[in-house]
Design a protein around this motif. Structure first.
Motif, PDB file in Angstrom:
ATOM      1  N   ILE A  55     -15.828 -88.130 -33.437  1.00  0.00           N
ATOM      2  CA  ILE A  55     -15.271 -87.782 -34.938  1.00  0.00           C
ATOM      3  C   ILE A  55     -15.352 -88.121 -36.234  1.00  0.00           C
ATOM      4  CG2 ILE A  55     -12.823 -88.591 -34.494  1.00  0.00           C
ATOM      5  CD1 ILE A  55     -12.271 -89.558 -31.665  1.00  0.00           C
TER       6      ILE A  55
ATOM      7  N   THR B  65      -9.309 -84.757 -32.223  1.00  0.00           N
ATOM      8  CA  THR B  65      -8.012 -86.032 -32.825  1.00  0.00           C
ATOM      9  C   THR B  65      -8.707 -87.543 -32.300  1.00  0.00           C
ATOM     10  OG1 THR B  65      -7.340 -85.290 -30.167  1.00  0.00           O
ATOM     11  CG2 THR B  65      -6.455 -84.074 -32.104  1.00  0.00           C
TER      12      THR B  65
ATOM     13  N   GLU C  82      -8.674 -87.535 -28.598  1.00  0.00           N
ATOM     14  CA  GLU C  82      -8.050 -88.444 -27.782  1.00  0.00           C
ATOM     15  C   GLU C  82      -8.730 -88.102 -26.215  1.00  0.00           C
ATOM     16  OE1 GLU C  82      -4.166 -88.506 -26.618  1.00  0.00           O
ATOM     17  OE2 GLU C  82      -3.954 -88.487 -28.648  1.00  0.00           O
TER      18      GLU C  82
ATOM     19  N   ARG D  41      -7.205 -81.817 -28.357  1.00  0.00           N
ATOM     20  CA  ARG D  41      -8.514 -82.963 -28.515  1.00  0.00           C
ATOM     21  C   ARG D  41      -9.440 -82.466 -29.649  1.00  0.00           C
ATOM     22  NH1 ARG D  41      -8.148 -81.762 -22.777  1.00  0.00           N
ATOM     23  NH2 ARG D  41      -9.630 -80.469 -22.793  1.00  0.00           N
ATOM     24  N   TYR D  42      -8.945 -80.996 -29.727  1.00  0.00           N
ATOM     25  CA  TYR D  42      -9.896 -79.913 -30.765  1.00  0.00           C
ATOM     26  C   TYR D  42      -9.453 -78.940 -30.917  1.00  0.00           C
ATOM     27  CZ  TYR D  42     -14.497 -77.058 -31.487  1.00  0.00           C
ATOM     28  OH  TYR D  42     -15.048 -76.158 -31.930  1.00  0.00           O
ATOM     29  N   ASN D  43      -9.771 -78.458 -32.768  1.00  0.00           N
ATOM     30  CA  ASN D  43      -9.177 -77.620 -33.068  1.00  0.00           C
ATOM     31  C   ASN D  43     -10.101 -76.763 -33.372  1.00  0.00           C
ATOM     32  OD1 ASN D  43      -8.321 -75.697 -34.888  1.00  0.00           O
ATOM     33  ND2 ASN D  43      -6.465 -77.329 -35.563  1.00  0.00           N
TER      34      ASN D  43
ATOM     35  N   SER E  72     -13.098 -82.736 -39.204  1.00  0.00           N
ATOM     36  CA  SER E  72     -11.475 -83.338 -38.464  1.00  0.00           C
ATOM     37  C   SER E  72     -11.406 -82.219 -37.686  1.00  0.00           C
ATOM     38  CB  SER E  72     -10.810 -84.083 -39.467  1.00  0.00           C
ATOM     39  OG  SER E  72     -11.836 -84.692 -40.747  1.00  0.00           O
TER      40      SER E  72
END
Length: 237
Positions: A177, A186, A188, A199-201, A183
């Motif tokens: 992270i 997240t 999670e 969790r992920y972008n 970034s």
């Protein structure tokens, strides 16, 4: 036994990891991601090849062209080709025994909007007991961390599972992270019921690579792979 011979053959062909997953409990997720073409298979064979530490360890210097070229060539182009050759030959062996086998490409995008493949290799590896889904959304193995690339064969062959889904073992670690330049994570913990966006972008990574290309750089990152203690701390110097 047939399944033992498949394992042996996969390793003879160069696989470092081999596992078998029972997909019956994930049928809805599989159909939602990939549609009808990947549904109806009760079993997945997961095959993995470990990345070369000498190449991954240069990722902090990824803006140097020689490092980026080497990483992209060996870690993506070559290993993806090796994985596809392994799953193709294993699939032929399964077909010759009278069963259906569908090799899933190691790295081919199926949906540009969702930025995903037709089937999740990480899902198969996790359900085969080879590792867990980390906070980076990568498959983390106890032996090599995320320094592994994966491919999958879907089949109706009666092969016994090699394990069960592995729960997250990341604990309080936040290395992936903190190291991500955009970034994208997240923090999670993986939950099979959640969408990936929790969790992920993925779009942040996509945009980062576009910016790099526009600047005349080779789009390479991989810092989440480099920094994971499970892969990094297993290296013998």
């Amino acid at each position: 036994m047939f399944e033992e011979k498949l394992d042996e053959f996969a390793r003879e062909l160069g696989a470092d990891f081999y596992g078998v997953a029972d997909l019956t409990t994930a049928a809805d997720f599989i159909k939602k991601q990939g549609g009808n073409s990947v549904t109806g298979y009760s079993t997945a064979i997961s095959v993995g090849i470990k990345l070369l530490d000498t190449i991954v360890n240069e990722l902090p210097n990824r803006f140097e062209k020689s490092v980026a070229v080497n990483y992209k060539h060996h870690t993506y182009d070559i290993i993806n080709m090796r994985l596809d050759l392994i799953t193709s030959r294993l699939s032929s062996t399964i077909q010759n025994k009278g069963y259906n086998a569908l090799p899933i490409p190691a790295s081919e995008r199926y949906d540009n909007e969702r930025i995903c493949a037709v089937f999740s290799h990480k899902l198969a590896a996790n359900m085969a007991g080879l590792g867990w889904i980390g906070k980076s959304c990568l498959l983390i193995t106890p032996e090599a961390g995320p320094r592994v690339r994966w491919s999958t064969i879907l089949t109706n062959a009666p092969i016994n599972p090699t394990g069960k889904p592995v729960e997250n073992r990341c604990g309080e670690c936040t290395e992936c992270i903190e190291t991500c330049p955009v970034s994208a994570f997240t923090g999670e913990i993986f939950n099979a019921e959640d969408d990936r966006d929790v969790r992920y972008n993925a779009r942040k990574c996509e945009k980062y690579f576009e910016i790099m290309e526009d600047a005349g750089k080779i789009p390479v990152c991989g810092l989440c792979i480099y920094n994971c203690p499970y892969g990094r701390d297993s290296i013998k110097f």
